[in-house]
Scaffold this motif. Structure first.
Motif, PDB file in Angstrom:
ATOM      1  N   LEU A  42       1.202  -1.261  -0.055  1.00  0.00           N
ATOM      2  CA  LEU A  42       0.399   0.124   0.475  1.00  0.00           C
ATOM      3  C   LEU A  42       0.592   0.754  -0.600  1.00  0.00           C
ATOM      4  N   VAL A  43       1.527   1.540   1.275  1.00  0.00           N
ATOM      5  CA  VAL A  43       2.575   2.372   0.624  1.00  0.00           C
ATOM      6  C   VAL A  43       3.399   3.051  -0.233  1.00  0.00           C
ATOM      7  N   PHE A  44       4.302   1.786  -0.402  1.00  0.00           N
ATOM      8  CA  PHE A  44       5.414   1.784  -1.207  1.00  0.00           C
ATOM      9  C   PHE A  44       5.154   1.390  -3.006  1.00  0.00           C
ATOM     10  N   GLY A  45       3.895   1.066  -3.208  1.00  0.00           N
ATOM     11  CA  GLY A  45       3.605   0.249  -4.271  1.00  0.00           C
ATOM     12  C   GLY A  45       4.420   0.129  -4.887  1.00  0.00           C
ATOM     13  N   GLY A  46       4.801   0.202  -6.565  1.00  0.00           N
ATOM     14  CA  GLY A  46       5.565  -0.398  -7.475  1.00  0.00           C
ATOM     15  C   GLY A  46       7.119  -0.906  -7.214  1.00  0.00           C
ATOM     16  N   GLU A  47       7.418   0.315  -5.888  1.00  0.00           N
ATOM     17  CA  GLU A  47       9.335   0.455  -5.622  1.00  0.00           C
ATOM     18  C   GLU A  47       9.231  -0.277  -4.383  1.00  0.00           C
ATOM     19  N   LEU A  48       8.486  -1.006  -4.573  1.00  0.00           N
ATOM     20  CA  LEU A  48       8.266  -2.436  -3.259  1.00  0.00           C
ATOM     21  C   LEU A  48       9.186  -3.704  -4.379  1.00  0.00           C
ATOM     22  N   ASP A  49       8.635  -3.943  -5.080  1.00  0.00           N
ATOM     23  CA  ASP A  49       9.374  -4.722  -6.310  1.00  0.00           C
ATOM     24  C   ASP A  49      11.193  -4.396  -6.275  1.00  0.00           C
ATOM     25  N   ARG A  50      11.379  -3.493  -5.957  1.00  0.00           N
ATOM     26  CA  ARG A  50      13.133  -3.169  -6.045  1.00  0.00           C
ATOM     27  C   ARG A  50      13.755  -2.948  -4.451  1.00  0.00           C
ATOM     28  N   ILE A  51      12.785  -2.673  -3.131  1.00  0.00           N
ATOM     29  CA  ILE A  51      13.654  -2.671  -2.046  1.00  0.00           C
ATOM     30  C   ILE A  51      13.850  -3.546  -1.648  1.00  0.00           C
ATOM     31  N   PRO A  52      14.748  -4.278  -1.735  1.00  0.00           N
ATOM     32  CA  PRO A  52      15.092  -5.496  -0.238  1.00  0.00           C
ATOM     33  C   PRO A  52      14.821  -5.294   1.212  1.00  0.00           C
ATOM     34  N   VAL A  53      13.835  -6.029   1.302  1.00  0.00           N
ATOM     35  CA  VAL A  53      12.990  -6.241   2.485  1.00  0.00           C
ATOM     36  C   VAL A  53      13.636  -7.694   3.160  1.00  0.00           C
ATOM     37  N   THR A  54      14.519  -6.773   4.425  1.00  0.00           N
ATOM     38  CA  THR A  54      14.418  -8.529   5.675  1.00  0.00           C
ATOM     39  C   THR A  54      13.454  -8.558   6.832  1.00  0.00           C
ATOM     40  N   SER A  55      13.668  -9.606   7.903  1.00  0.00           N
ATOM     41  CA  SER A  55      13.594  -9.824   8.730  1.00  0.00           C
ATOM     42  C   SER A  55      14.324 -10.564   9.325  1.00  0.00           C
ATOM     43  N   THR A  56      15.048  -9.985  10.123  1.00  0.00           N
ATOM     44  CA  THR A  56      15.917 -10.272  11.277  1.00  0.00           C
ATOM     45  C   THR A  56      15.360 -11.292  12.653  1.00  0.00           C
ATOM     46  N   LYS A  57      14.649 -11.449  13.091  1.00  0.00           N
ATOM     47  CA  LYS A  57      13.843 -12.036  13.921  1.00  0.00           C
ATOM     48  C   LYS A  57      13.973 -13.849  13.771  1.00  0.00           C
ATOM     49  N   SER A  58      14.139 -13.878  12.262  1.00  0.00           N
ATOM     50  CA  SER A  58      14.843 -15.092  11.910  1.00  0.00           C
ATOM     51  C   SER A  58      15.701 -15.844  12.700  1.00  0.00           C
ATOM     52  N   MET A  59      16.695 -15.040  13.241  1.00  0.00           N
ATOM     53  CA  MET A  59      17.811 -15.074  13.843  1.00  0.00           C
ATOM     54  C   MET A  59      18.220 -14.689  14.856  1.00  0.00           C
ATOM     55  N   THR A  60      17.096 -14.151  15.805  1.00  0.00           N
ATOM     56  CA  THR A  60      17.124 -13.387  17.221  1.00  0.00           C
ATOM     57  C   THR A  60      15.881 -14.025  17.850  1.00  0.00           C
ATOM     58  N   GLY A  61      14.859 -13.957  16.477  1.00  0.00           N
ATOM     59  CA  GLY A  61      13.629 -14.032  17.877  1.00  0.00           C
ATOM     60  C   GLY A  61      12.828 -13.103  17.879  1.00  0.00           C
ATOM     61  N   HIS A  62      12.227 -13.163  18.511  1.00  0.00           N
ATOM     62  CA  HIS A  62      11.206 -11.859  18.997  1.00  0.00           C
ATOM     63  C   HIS A  62      11.479 -11.563  20.094  1.00  0.00           C
ATOM     64  N   LEU A  63      11.984 -10.211  20.490  1.00  0.00           N
ATOM     65  CA  LEU A  63      12.553  -9.158  21.571  1.00  0.00           C
ATOM     66  C   LEU A  63      11.626  -8.355  21.773  1.00  0.00           C
ATOM     67  N   LEU A  64      10.131  -8.513  21.570  1.00  0.00           N
ATOM     68  CA  LEU A  64       8.634  -7.733  22.344  1.00  0.00           C
ATOM     69  C   LEU A  64       9.472  -6.506  22.225  1.00  0.00           C
ATOM     70  N   THR A  65       9.428  -5.683  23.026  1.00  0.00           N
ATOM     71  CA  THR A  65       9.389  -4.828  23.488  1.00  0.00           C
ATOM     72  C   THR A  65      10.894  -3.593  23.184  1.00  0.00           C
ATOM     73  N   ALA A  66      11.686  -4.791  23.070  1.00  0.00           N
ATOM     74  CA  ALA A  66      13.367  -4.651  22.726  1.00  0.00           C
ATOM     75  C   ALA A  66      13.925  -4.906  21.119  1.00  0.00           C
ATOM     76  N   ALA A  67      13.100  -5.266  20.549  1.00  0.00           N
ATOM     77  CA  ALA A  67      13.259  -5.284  19.135  1.00  0.00           C
ATOM     78  C   ALA A  67      13.434  -4.471  17.656  1.00  0.00           C
ATOM     79  N   GLY A  68      12.757  -3.200  18.270  1.00  0.00           N
ATOM     80  CA  GLY A  68      12.689  -2.066  17.461  1.00  0.00           C
ATOM     81  C   GLY A  68      14.419  -2.208  17.687  1.00  0.00           C
ATOM     82  N   ALA A  69      15.574  -2.160  18.565  1.00  0.00           N
ATOM     83  CA  ALA A  69      16.100  -1.349  19.158  1.00  0.00           C
ATOM     84  C   ALA A  69      17.524  -2.390  18.507  1.00  0.00           C
ATOM     85  N   VAL A  70      17.034  -3.459  18.907  1.00  0.00           N
ATOM     86  CA  VAL A  70      17.938  -4.416  17.610  1.00  0.00           C
ATOM     87  C   VAL A  70      17.919  -4.289  16.369  1.00  0.00           C
TER      88      VAL A  70
END
Length: 408
Positions: free
Chosen positions: A314-342
């Motif tokens: 919705l936000v990025f439209g066609g630009e999203l096909d270009r922008i690399p996306v990742t989720s590092t929770k795959s390695m750290t797990g979900h740190l809940l309130t601390a997630a955004g900092a890590v």
């Protein structure tokens, strides 16, 4: 107001399942190393999920003697280590008592964790409220002699980003000379693991912990609980320049929203969380075509990852096909309130090392995103977006910019 002076992150203090300093965490993320394993601090035979990203030994900071440090609640240990490490990394150690330094951290269920630990040790602290008049942050601020404003906030998984936004606002209003902002969470406890497990929110891949956290993968079955903390020193760029400090990143945009759709299920309307991202980009003065990387909230739940993909489209439209996306929770797990900092550190890693950390365990993608899978991707990053969407509909977005100019 000192609004026009950019806000720099000049120090970082970390305690995570992947390590306890920025270089170690960045290296582990780019190596695709998992910090997830069997829970080893209490018996889990009767639990549906028996795995987590744990911090088994918090390093002792110099401000305390080791025996006294080990007597502290684990949450306070993490906060103390992260605060001292951030001050040292920023070059403010030894000067911190002479400045007005604020402290704002996201911390979830602080008293529940304290009472649970006390109960397991045979205590009855929950029935004695006079013992709990002082918060973890009050004790940490007193220990370091911090004289700026102090705030403890809990906005679920969006907390760290909210804390960074509040710290930036304190600087802009002239309420502090510098600010310590981030989040700390030590929720891998019997009650914490049971609560999220009984919600059916956690992965049950107990036989293969390192492969359990699978954001964006068709066969994901829930998130993996993580613990730790991340604290940043925020400063006005002019102040940092005058003392020849170096910035890890500039906080250029913050955005938030609340959809209040459901206690744990994300809103099916992407516009709700999308407003947080749109506001952050507008605050930063950044267009979608200028974004180089997105660190997604993506926890590995079937509905959550799909909902975030819809938000990003919705936000990025066609630009999203270009922008690399990742989720590092795959390695750290979900740190809940601390997630955004890590995850802000993961963005710093992408900027500094010109490579995007991977989403490991991604075998069969089922979302229309340009996800960096399994191995890092070389890619220059000047502007990164980091999303944190929490239970209860608390949505936040942080926009960071690389600072490459020489200082001094």
């Amino acid at each position: 107001m000192i609004k026009d002076d950019p806000t720099w992150m000049t120090g970082a203090g970390l305690c995570t399942p992947l390590g306890h300093d920025r270089d170690a965490v960045e290296s582990a993320l780019l190596a695709g190393r998992s910090g997830i394993g069997p829970v080893s601090t209490f018996a889990t035979d009767d639990y549906p999920s028996r795995i987590a990203g744990q911090v088994l030994d918090v390093p002792c900071p110099s401000i305390l003697e080791p025996t006294a440090f080990r007597r502290l609640p684990r949450l306070e240990q993490v906060a103390t280590w992260c605060v001292e490490s951030a001050l040292r990394d920023a070059g403010l150690w030894g000067r911190h008592r002479d400045l007005r330094i604020g402290l704002v951290l996201g911390i979830g269920a602080e008293w529940m964790q304290l009472w649970e630990d006390d109960h397991r040790a045979g205590g009855d602290r929950v029935r004695d409220p006079d013992r709990d008049r002082e918060t973890t942050l009050d004790r940490v601020a007193r220990r370091f002699g911090l004289s700026g404003p102090v705030l403890n906030l809990s906005a679920a998984c969006a907390s760290s980003n909210f804390a960074i936004e509040i710290g930036r606002n304190w600087l802009r209003r002239g309420l502090a000379d510098a600010c310590l902002a981030g989040g700390c969470e030590m929720a891998v406890t019997p009650v914490g693991l049971a609560t999220f497990g009984n919600l059916k929110a956690l992965s049950r891949r107990n036989d293969d912990p390192a492969a359990a956290s699978r954001p964006f993968d068709r066969h994901r079955d829930g998130f993996v609980l993580g613990e730790g903390g991340g604290v940043f020193v925020l400063e006005r760029s002019g102040d940092a320049r005058r003392r020849s400090a170096r910035a890890h990143a500039e906080v250029v945009g913050c955005g938030s929203s609340s959809d209040a759709h459901h206690p744990v299920i994300p809103s099916p309307d992407p516009a709700s969380a999308g407003r947080a991202v749109i506001r952050a980009l507008a605050d930063a003065g950044v267009r979608p075509d200028q974004v180089d990387h997105i660190n997604a909230h993506a926890t590995g739940t079937p509905v959550g990852d799909a909902a975030e993909a819809a938000v990003l489209r919705l936000v990025f439209g066609g630009e999203l096909d270009r922008i690399p996306v990742t989720s590092t929770k795959s390695m750290t797990g979900h740190l809940l309130t601390a997630a955004g900092a890590v995850e802000a550190v993961a963005c710093m890693a992408a900027m500094r090392r010109r490579a995007i950390p991977p989403t490991i365990n991604l075998e069969e993608i089922d979302v229309p995103l340009n996800v960096v899978a399994k191995v890092p991707r070389e890619h220059p990053v000047e502007i990164a977006v980091s999303n944190s969407f929490g239970f209860g509909g608390s949505n936040s977005c942080l926009v960071l910019r690389a600072v490459e100019e020489p200082i001094g």
